[in-house]
Design an enzyme around this catalytic site. Sequence first.
Site, PDB file in Angstrom:
ATOM      1  N   ASN A 142       0.811  -1.295   0.241  1.00  0.00           N
ATOM      2  CA  ASN A 142       0.098   0.050   0.109  1.00  0.00           C
ATOM      3  C   ASN A 142       0.926   1.310  -0.005  1.00  0.00           C
ATOM      4  O   ASN A 142       1.810   1.226   0.600  1.00  0.00           O
ATOM      5  CB  ASN A 142      -0.916   0.015   1.241  1.00  0.00           C
ATOM      6  N   GLU A 200      -0.687  -0.097  -5.117  1.00  0.00           N
ATOM      7  CA  GLU A 200      -0.382   1.041  -5.887  1.00  0.00           C
ATOM      8  C   GLU A 200       1.046   1.197  -6.429  1.00  0.00           C
ATOM      9  O   GLU A 200       1.144   1.978  -7.567  1.00  0.00           O
ATOM     10  CB  GLU A 200      -0.637   2.356  -4.694  1.00  0.00           C
ATOM     11  N   ASP A 246      -5.637  22.546   5.409  1.00  0.00           N
ATOM     12  CA  ASP A 246      -5.816  21.420   4.697  1.00  0.00           C
ATOM     13  C   ASP A 246      -6.489  21.781   3.109  1.00  0.00           C
ATOM     14  O   ASP A 246      -6.568  23.020   3.046  1.00  0.00           O
ATOM     15  CB  ASP A 246      -6.714  20.308   5.326  1.00  0.00           C
TER      16      ASP A 246
END
Length: 435
Positions: A142, A200, A246
Amino acid sequence: MGASLRELLNKLQDRGKIITIENSASVKFEIPSILKKLDPKPVLFEKITEYPDFKLIGNLCADRSLLAEAINTSPQELRIKLIQALENPKEKKIVENPPCQEVVIDNPDLTRLPFIWTGLRDRAPYITASIIVAYDREYGYNASYHRLMLLDKKRIAARIVPRHLYKYIERGCREIAITIGNHPAFMLAASITSSIELDELSVASSLSDIRYAKTLTNNLLVPAECEIVLEGYITDEYTDEGPFLDILGTYDIVRKERIIEIRCITMRKNPIFQYILPAGYEHKNLMGLPREATMFYEVSKVCECLDVRLTPGSGGWLNAIVKIRKKNDEDGKKAIEAAFRGHESLKYVVVVDEDIDIDNLEEVEWAISTRTQLDRDLVIKPGQKGSSLDPSADQITRLTCKAGIDATIPLTIGDEKFRKAIIPEVDIKRFLKDG
């Protein structure tokens, strides 16, 4: 040599596609401020005031055209290439003596790396372009983004959203590697949230010629040509993480997050650090593009989907426009439900017909105004899991109210009265004095 950040930067510099800042810039607000003013242009900082051993690149993936070019496709085909990579991951190439291990630091000091102060309320400096690689015996590899807050010479706090890495940790995964300074193919692949079985690293190999190498202390695979690797492990200790800026341009809340201890750092000679500007176009592209692809994929299962766009005003994250070719009256509502399946954090979605330019929000607003009756075309979904970044939602439980608008023309009524009138064009030059 495989695809690398360095190779890409050389190509972009040769074509004058990068702005180079030769004057020294500080990690304390100056670098983020410059990147924000120049966004979406890629910027290479030749000198960092506090860290003379590093260069720094920002806004690398902010321009969709350059991002598409980096993986040998066009902006129009970018989504398709992502879907193809998801459906056809490629076997990983593993090499020895990789460039990312030209320099080995066995007794690391994280304070010697250019962690960045972005906003005035930051608790501490952060790394934002950090990709954590982990391995689970059942699910495999991952790779995912996690912002890192500096604690001291050997420890960092990582914001770990309850997704795949979180599940890996619950299953006992502790050994991790953190890669910084990556090619856009690996950056895009690490942005994808699909099934937990998705590797990924193999998706990145499908997007470009990414090679991998084993880390020195925990036998994990990392991109061989990346700039910096932090090798370490996730502890069972927690600390306050945040507040930090963010994607919505607001401050995320403070949470208890896990502490990571770093035992080894490897890097290339003359390393190039990498920074993703929070709420910048690079941030929006990397988070949004893979979700546009998964939404397109899900909507295409229920009707003919033509395009999907996450809107910049929603941080490229919360709101979407979906364009379909409508064949049945229920297609609009089906597309709404499918879009929510394709992007869990999606809050609002508008579905429009093929004559609407979804990059022109004035046209989208026109479609809502002229083609909808909300007692018929509005779908409200209270009590749904959404984004932890939405300040109007419960940021702990992620519960929110979602909504969709079917702004397509009702087929049962007929479309003639819903179409824009056409005014015949003339050659305006004939009527102007200067011709």
